[in-house]
Design a protein around this motif. Structure first.
Motif, PDB file in Angstrom:
ATOM      1  N   PHE A  12       0.772  -0.712   0.062  1.00 50.42           N
ATOM      2  CA  PHE A  12       0.116  -0.359   0.147  1.00 50.42           C
ATOM      3  C   PHE A  12       0.794   1.666  -0.005  1.00 50.42           C
ATOM      4  CE2 PHE A  12      -3.005  -2.698   1.166  1.00 50.42           C
ATOM      5  CZ  PHE A  12      -4.193  -2.706   1.085  1.00 50.42           C
ATOM      6  N   ILE A  13       1.086   2.336  -1.364  1.00 47.82           N
ATOM      7  CA  ILE A  13       1.356   3.125  -0.716  1.00 47.82           C
ATOM      8  C   ILE A  13      -0.031   4.686  -0.428  1.00 47.82           C
ATOM      9  CG2 ILE A  13       2.749   5.218  -1.970  1.00 47.82           C
ATOM     10  CD1 ILE A  13       4.150   2.121  -2.477  1.00 47.82           C
ATOM     11  N   LEU A  66       1.136  -7.703   4.978  1.00 50.17           N
ATOM     12  CA  LEU A  66       0.484  -6.142   4.150  1.00 50.17           C
ATOM     13  C   LEU A  66       2.514  -5.341   4.578  1.00 50.17           C
ATOM     14  CD1 LEU A  66      -3.002  -5.582   5.449  1.00 50.17           C
ATOM     15  CD2 LEU A  66      -2.029  -6.380   3.132  1.00 50.17           C
ATOM     16  N   VAL A  67       2.341  -4.339   3.498  1.00 50.25           N
ATOM     17  CA  VAL A  67       3.090  -3.498   3.525  1.00 50.25           C
ATOM     18  C   VAL A  67       2.993  -2.438   3.264  1.00 50.25           C
ATOM     19  CG1 VAL A  67       5.880  -2.666   2.774  1.00 50.25           C
ATOM     20  CG2 VAL A  67       4.933  -5.865   2.632  1.00 50.25           C
ATOM     21  N   ALA A  68       3.306  -1.136   4.017  1.00 47.28           N
ATOM     22  CA  ALA A  68       2.681  -0.069   3.736  1.00 47.28           C
ATOM     23  C   ALA A  68       3.381   0.941   3.314  1.00 47.28           C
ATOM     24  CB  ALA A  68       2.130   0.233   4.672  1.00 47.28           C
ATOM     25  N   LEU A 103       0.894   5.405  10.028  1.00 46.82           N
ATOM     26  CA  LEU A 103       1.631   4.244  10.345  1.00 46.82           C
ATOM     27  C   LEU A 103       1.957   3.266  11.552  1.00 46.82           C
ATOM     28  CD1 LEU A 103       4.946   4.884   7.786  1.00 46.82           C
ATOM     29  CD2 LEU A 103       2.896   3.465   7.240  1.00 46.82           C
ATOM     30  N   ALA A 104       1.916   3.979  12.663  1.00 47.77           N
ATOM     31  CA  ALA A 104       2.256   3.389  13.644  1.00 47.77           C
ATOM     32  C   ALA A 104       1.188   3.104  14.101  1.00 47.77           C
ATOM     33  CB  ALA A 104       2.613   4.943  15.134  1.00 47.77           C
ATOM     34  N   LEU A 105       0.000   3.752  14.517  1.00 48.68           N
ATOM     35  CA  LEU A 105      -1.786   3.641  14.834  1.00 48.68           C
ATOM     36  C   LEU A 105      -2.219   2.246  13.368  1.00 48.68           C
ATOM     37  CD1 LEU A 105      -4.203   3.652  16.179  1.00 48.68           C
ATOM     38  CD2 LEU A 105      -5.068   4.644  13.670  1.00 48.68           C
ATOM     39  N   ALA A 106      -1.532   2.395  12.257  1.00 47.17           N
ATOM     40  CA  ALA A 106      -2.111   0.799  11.626  1.00 47.17           C
ATOM     41  C   ALA A 106      -1.214  -0.212  11.985  1.00 47.17           C
ATOM     42  CB  ALA A 106      -1.825   1.318   9.908  1.00 47.17           C
ATOM     43  N   THR A 107       0.118   0.050  12.414  1.00 47.87           N
ATOM     44  CA  THR A 107       0.571  -1.161  13.083  1.00 47.87           C
ATOM     45  C   THR A 107       0.061  -1.476  14.435  1.00 47.87           C
ATOM     46  OG1 THR A 107       3.337  -0.644  11.944  1.00 47.87           O
ATOM     47  CG2 THR A 107       3.173  -1.793  13.901  1.00 47.87           C
ATOM     48  N   ASP A 113       1.563  -5.475   8.233  1.00 50.97           N
ATOM     49  CA  ASP A 113       3.092  -5.948   9.085  1.00 50.97           C
ATOM     50  C   ASP A 113       4.226  -5.444   8.920  1.00 50.97           C
ATOM     51  OD1 ASP A 113       1.451  -8.811   8.806  1.00 50.97           O
ATOM     52  OD2 ASP A 113       0.982  -8.435   7.486  1.00 50.97           O
ATOM     53  N   VAL A 114       4.458  -4.607   8.100  1.00 50.10           N
ATOM     54  CA  VAL A 114       5.803  -3.808   7.617  1.00 50.10           C
ATOM     55  C   VAL A 114       5.038  -2.635   7.653  1.00 50.10           C
ATOM     56  CG1 VAL A 114       8.062  -4.163   6.328  1.00 50.10           C
ATOM     57  CG2 VAL A 114       6.639  -6.271   6.999  1.00 50.10           C
ATOM     58  N   ALA A 115       5.892  -1.863   8.063  1.00 48.74           N
ATOM     59  CA  ALA A 115       5.629   0.717   7.709  1.00 48.74           C
ATOM     60  C   ALA A 115       7.357   0.591   7.233  1.00 48.74           C
ATOM     61  CB  ALA A 115       5.029   0.720   9.078  1.00 48.74           C
TER      62      ALA A 115
END
Length: 364
Positions: free
Chosen positions: A7-8, A30-32, A40-44, A50-52
């Motif tokens: 994801f971009i 999922l890589v973002a 990014l911190a919240l999504a992680t 999985d990978v920010a």
């Protein structure tokens, strides 16, 4: 190998698609990338991602799908950075509501064999990852605009993947897409915004229009609360279509003015009769480009605790309320309460429940 998806951008739509993928494909990776570190911190933290990453790098290699979910004007800028990480078996897609510009850039960069344009016709007046939800794309039309160089097998595979997220894939030519969305999405947002600004500029000194503009006016101009930046980008990227559509719509307004000026009774009746019939023929079964509101209207006795009683009835039946309030200026009788819900099932259940308790419920 484990399914890997990149994801971009993790805004409202990117975050919602990511959450839907996590829901239906819990074991995928999922890589973002997002410019906003807090996002990014919240999504992680929520285990959505999985990978920010802080930049577009090797982490995007070997992805099955890569979703470009940045603003429309930014997506094309990321194409060059992603090109070296694309390989056979990878499909690059975007979620922008304007397709011509990115298709032209993809062709210019010789990336057509990897690209299927995408536009989930769903959203919200609220923006950003914190407002994203997996169900936002559920039952929403998801337009796919593949390039001529993408194989039929890949088109079908990606269409099936989108369908597995509970969205409704529809394949269109990208130019046809821009014309259609310009008419049913971009034009209504411009109308809503210009109407709100017209009322603002025409208001009395004591802002009586603002005070009285509740109910129906707020309903038809709700989308004017959308992101100004997003719509700035959309209007600039689809300006030729929008300009042509606006010209035709202005012609329709001039026709309405003409029949009213001439006192054309039949013409005026036909205006409202035709629009009513066509609107009533539009199905409610799927979401369109403008998010549907799930609301119930019911009579309420003007006494202390009236709203609290209804809220208690709904809460005791595990129905979550999104918004609630009395409408003072409306086509209904006095004391009408408007209750908004997050999804259609709650709205339907609430209406049935309130009728059971002998409240008068109105359908709109």
């Amino acid at each position: 190998m484990k399914l890997k998806i990149g994801f971009i951008g993790l805004g409202l739509i990117g975050g919602s698609i990511a959450k839907a993928i996590r829901q239906y494909y819990p074991d995928c990776q999922l890589v973002a990338f997002d410019k906003n570190k807090e996002t990014l911190a919240l999504a992680t933290l929520e285990s959505c991602v999985d990978v920010a990453v802080a930049s577009i790098d090797e982490n995007f290699r070997n992805c099955r799908y890569i979703f470009l979910c940045a603003p429309v004007s930014c997506n094309t800028a990321y194409l060059k950075q992603l090109k070296e990480y694309l390989q056979e078996g990878c499909i690059l897609t975007d979620v922008g509501s304007v397709k011509t510009n990115i298709h032209q850039e993809v062709k210019k960069l010789d990336m057509e064999e990897f690209f299927i344009g995408g536009h989930p016709m769903a959203g919200s007046e609220k923006s950003g990852y914190p407002n994203s939800r997996a169900m936002i794309i559920e039952n929403a039309y998801y337009i796919l605009t593949p390039t001529p160089r993408v194989s039929e097998q890949e088109i079908q595979a990606f269409s099936s993947f989108i369908e597995s997220l509970k969205a409704l894939p529809v394949i269109l030519d990208y130019e046809e897409h821009d014309r259609i969305t310009g008419t049913i999405s971009h034009l209504p947002h411009i109308i809503a915004s210009t109407l709100v600004n017209y009322v603002k500029d025409s208001d009395t000194r004591d802002e009586l229009m603002k005070q009285l503009a509740a109910g129906g006016f707020k309903d038809i101009t709700r989308i004017a609360s959308s992101s100004p930046t997003m719509w700035q980008h959309i209007c600039l990227k689809n300006r030729e279509n929008i300009s042509d559509i606006l010209s035709q719509y202005i012609g329709a307004l001039n026709h309405a003015k003409e029949i009213i000026d001439n006192g054309d009774e039949q013409g005026i009746y036909n205006l409202f009769d035709s629009s009513r019939n066509y609107r009533n023929s539009i199905p409610d079964s799927s979401a369109g480009p403008i998010k549907k509101v799930f609301a119930v209207y019911c009579d309420i006795i003007d006494e202390a605790g009236g709203i609290a009683t209804i809220a208690t009835i709904l809460a005791s039946n595990n129905i979550n309320i999104k918004n609630i309030g009395i409408i003072h200026n409306r086509e209904f009788e006095e004391g009408v309460l408007r209750i908004e819900f997050y999804e259609e099932a709650s709205s339907t259940k609430a209406a049935e429940l309130l009728q059971k308790y002998r409240y008068i419920v109105y359908e709109r």
